[in-house]
Write a protein that holds these residues in place. Structure first.
Motif, PDB file in Angstrom:
ATOM      1  N   PRO A 175     -13.526 -13.929 -42.212  1.00  0.00           N
ATOM      2  CA  PRO A 175     -13.149 -14.545 -41.150  1.00  0.00           C
ATOM      3  C   PRO A 175     -13.297 -16.209 -41.407  1.00  0.00           C
ATOM      4  O   PRO A 175     -12.940 -17.028 -40.711  1.00  0.00           O
ATOM      5  CB  PRO A 175     -14.106 -14.045 -40.188  1.00  0.00           C
ATOM      6  N   TYR A 176     -14.006 -16.720 -42.386  1.00  0.00           N
ATOM      7  CA  TYR A 176     -14.165 -17.997 -42.499  1.00  0.00           C
ATOM      8  C   TYR A 176     -13.365 -18.543 -43.782  1.00  0.00           C
ATOM      9  O   TYR A 176     -13.669 -19.861 -44.190  1.00  0.00           O
ATOM     10  CB  TYR A 176     -15.775 -18.417 -43.330  1.00  0.00           C
ATOM     11  N   ALA A 177     -12.270 -17.761 -44.017  1.00  0.00           N
ATOM     12  CA  ALA A 177     -11.634 -18.603 -44.943  1.00  0.00           C
ATOM     13  C   ALA A 177     -10.845 -19.767 -45.048  1.00  0.00           C
ATOM     14  O   ALA A 177     -10.273 -20.100 -44.126  1.00  0.00           O
ATOM     15  CB  ALA A 177     -10.095 -17.449 -45.129  1.00  0.00           C
ATOM     16  N   LEU A 178     -11.284 -20.395 -46.011  1.00  0.00           N
ATOM     17  CA  LEU A 178     -10.941 -21.820 -46.273  1.00  0.00           C
ATOM     18  C   LEU A 178     -11.483 -22.728 -45.202  1.00  0.00           C
ATOM     19  O   LEU A 178     -10.816 -23.934 -45.084  1.00  0.00           O
ATOM     20  CB  LEU A 178      -9.388 -21.953 -46.668  1.00  0.00           C
ATOM     21  N   GLY A 179     -12.430 -22.283 -44.577  1.00  0.00           N
ATOM     22  CA  GLY A 179     -12.853 -23.355 -43.568  1.00  0.00           C
ATOM     23  C   GLY A 179     -13.776 -24.082 -44.350  1.00  0.00           C
ATOM     24  O   GLY A 179     -14.074 -24.163 -45.406  1.00  0.00           O
ATOM     25  N   MET A 180     -14.416 -25.425 -43.553  1.00  0.00           N
ATOM     26  CA  MET A 180     -15.164 -26.603 -44.239  1.00  0.00           C
ATOM     27  C   MET A 180     -16.382 -26.762 -43.330  1.00  0.00           C
ATOM     28  O   MET A 180     -16.285 -27.189 -42.401  1.00  0.00           O
ATOM     29  CB  MET A 180     -14.145 -27.477 -44.296  1.00  0.00           C
ATOM     30  N   PHE A 181     -17.585 -26.212 -43.969  1.00  0.00           N
ATOM     31  CA  PHE A 181     -18.664 -26.265 -43.470  1.00  0.00           C
ATOM     32  C   PHE A 181     -19.985 -27.185 -43.954  1.00  0.00           C
ATOM     33  O   PHE A 181     -20.236 -27.008 -45.346  1.00  0.00           O
ATOM     34  CB  PHE A 181     -19.313 -24.825 -43.398  1.00  0.00           C
ATOM     35  N   ASP A 182     -20.470 -28.123 -43.048  1.00  0.00           N
ATOM     36  CA  ASP A 182     -21.386 -29.315 -43.635  1.00  0.00           C
ATOM     37  C   ASP A 182     -22.861 -28.598 -43.404  1.00  0.00           C
ATOM     38  O   ASP A 182     -23.256 -28.100 -42.491  1.00  0.00           O
ATOM     39  CB  ASP A 182     -21.289 -30.267 -42.980  1.00  0.00           C
ATOM     40  N   PHE A 183     -23.570 -28.862 -44.790  1.00  0.00           N
ATOM     41  CA  PHE A 183     -25.012 -28.534 -44.484  1.00  0.00           C
ATOM     42  C   PHE A 183     -25.564 -29.751 -45.141  1.00  0.00           C
ATOM     43  O   PHE A 183     -25.330 -30.457 -46.083  1.00  0.00           O
ATOM     44  CB  PHE A 183     -25.262 -27.311 -45.468  1.00  0.00           C
ATOM     45  N   VAL A 184     -26.970 -29.888 -44.582  1.00  0.00           N
ATOM     46  CA  VAL A 184     -27.723 -31.050 -45.232  1.00  0.00           C
ATOM     47  C   VAL A 184     -29.028 -30.538 -45.712  1.00  0.00           C
ATOM     48  O   VAL A 184     -29.746 -29.477 -45.045  1.00  0.00           O
ATOM     49  CB  VAL A 184     -28.350 -32.159 -43.753  1.00  0.00           C
ATOM     50  N   PHE A 185     -29.369 -30.833 -47.130  1.00  0.00           N
ATOM     51  CA  PHE A 185     -30.802 -30.515 -47.624  1.00  0.00           C
ATOM     52  C   PHE A 185     -31.672 -31.716 -47.575  1.00  0.00           C
ATOM     53  O   PHE A 185     -31.387 -32.600 -47.802  1.00  0.00           O
ATOM     54  CB  PHE A 185     -30.240 -30.199 -49.103  1.00  0.00           C
ATOM     55  N   ASN A 186     -32.639 -31.127 -47.207  1.00  0.00           N
ATOM     56  CA  ASN A 186     -33.968 -32.246 -47.057  1.00  0.00           C
ATOM     57  C   ASN A 186     -35.007 -31.561 -48.180  1.00  0.00           C
ATOM     58  O   ASN A 186     -35.559 -30.384 -47.854  1.00  0.00           O
ATOM     59  CB  ASN A 186     -34.477 -32.432 -45.887  1.00  0.00           C
TER      60      ASN A 186
END
Length: 432
Positions: free
Chosen positions: A47-58
């Motif tokens: 269901p997430y196909a080709l979606g663009m998801f941001d994450f931040v790594f600290n």
């Protein structure tokens, strides 16, 4: 943080960035590599196909003895929970991060893990049936429960991770604009910046995948009645949920409007390029120099013709010649390559203006590409040449024309149909 830890982080980041076949994009400031932004592409057939998801790594000073802290940023301002393990607050529940209880010792963080391990683990959450990520529901077999949860996540993937993102990038959203009945609230994206650092890559990805987003919306419109409320999952509560209604008619219009605006951007660049040339910007000199070097080398003479439109180094006009004894034999395919003054931070927009039937080229003429060295124009040219020289890749993230893809990877009769369509395009190409 010790020098050895810093060197390890640098190596990990470099290794990930040098693998253009993966679906992870990174951004960080060299002055603080402990703070890393990551963009993860949703896997196909989910269901997430080709979606663009941001994450931040600290990343803490005790890395790699301890895992980084990771926050999900694609939450529609803390209003959408995209997964049982990815909360609307941004919390990412993973045993490798120490934010979820590990059932086995191998699931816990160790110094052998790294940034890539976390990226892979997060992407694995974006699965075909994410409902089963919830504890005690791993074996859920009720298809209606699974389908109801998938249906709203698919809708929200297009609405939030695609449409909301691109509309904001285009400057269309502010506190006073309402979309699908909700007010868009402007909040700082991160402590280090006000917006996502992946502006250019998400624009290019949208242009590549727009047809697929639209086909998904059109398909779902036949089964999801407009205005029907999402079904809440058993584990969703309060704001830590995905609530809303199906609005695929509105999403289809939004997708079309975004595409129209993005396709016009290269034209705007060409208007601005007059000033860039007059001011003798670094990019103007760089692009002209690379063009002259490529022309002098004659390395593409047998497969690509190229010229600068009106002697403008920001406007490259190419003609790809179909190879003999192939389905493209005799074809002359025109291609526009347009550059911005911020090249290579902003990569070129490339589009076939001659019809081309190929799994890696969208029906709108946008080819799939991802290069290792964005500053080297030869890599973009090699990508175009390889569309004619190599068989299509089986990687589903590279498939932009689903009709051509099904024919190429289908039966023998399907392959014959593919060849007929490709030859027909080659024959028509000489009429352009």
């Amino acid at each position: 943080m010790s020098n050895s830890s810093i060197l390890r982080i640098q190596k990990e980041l470099n290794d990930i960035e040098k693998s253009p076949e993966n679906q992870y994009f990174l951004w960080y400031d060299d002055s603080n590599i402990k703070h890393v932004h990551a963009l993860i592409t949703g896997p196909t057939q989910t269901p997430y196909a080709l979606g663009m998801f941001d994450f931040v790594f600290n990343i803490g000073d005790n890395y790699p003895q301890a895992p980084p802290k990771v926050t999900a940023m694609t939450t529609s301002n803390s209003r959408v929970r995209f997964n049982p393990n990815i909360y609307s607050t941004g919390k990412v529940c993973l045993s490798i991060l120490g934010t979820w209880e590990a059932k086995e010792s191998g699931e816990k963080w160790s110094a052998a893990h790294g940034i890539l391990s976390v990226l892979v683990s997060i992407q694995s959450l974006l699965s075909e049936f994410p409902y089963r990520n919830e504890p005690d529901h791993e074996e859920e077999k009720d298809e209606k429960i699974l389908d109801d949860y998938n249906a709203k996540l698919q809708h929200e993937t297009i609405r939030v991770s695609v449409c909301d993102r691109l509309e904001e990038a285009l400057g269309w959203k502010n506190d006073n604009i309402k979309v699908d009945g909700t007010t868009s609230i402007s909040r700082p994206f991160c402590t280090c910046r006000s917006t996502s650092p992946f502006l250019d890559v998400t624009k290019r990805m949208f242009l590549m995948y727009k047809q697929i987003y639209s086909e998904t919306a059109q398909r779902e419109m036949t089964t999801k009645r407009e205005g029907t409320a999402f079904v809440l999952a058993r584990f969703e509560f309060g704001n830590n949920s995905a609530q809303g209604t199906f609005q695929y008619t509105a999403l289809t219009k939004r997708l079309d409007k975004i595409q129209e605006a993005l396709l016009k951007e290269p034209e705007e660049w060409m208007t601005l390029s007059k000033d860039w040339i007059a001011n003798e910007t670094t990019s103007a000199s760089n692009l002209r120099s690379q063009f002259d070097q490529i022309q002098a080398s004659h390395e593409y003479d047998s497969c690509l013709l190229m010229e600068l439109r009106n002697d403008n180094p920001f406007a490259w006009d190419l003609t790809a010649m179909g190879l003999p004894m192939t389905q493209h034999d005799g074809g002359m395919f025109n291609i526009e390559m347009r550059f911005h003054d911020d090249f290579p931070t902003v990569q070129p927009r490339i589009r076939f203006t001659t019809e081309m039937f190929h799994p890696h080229i969208s029906p709108d003429g946008i080819p799939y590409y991802r290069v290792e060295r964005a500053e080297n124009i030869r890599e973009y040219l090699d990508m175009l040449v390889n569309l004619f020289k190599r068989d299509p890749s089986g990687d589903p993230t590279t498939h932009l024309n689903m009709r051509a893809t099904k024919m190429w990877f289908g039966s023998k009769e399907d392959r014959r149909d593919y060849n007929r369509n490709a030859r027909r395009c080659a024959q028509r190409s000489t009429d352009y």
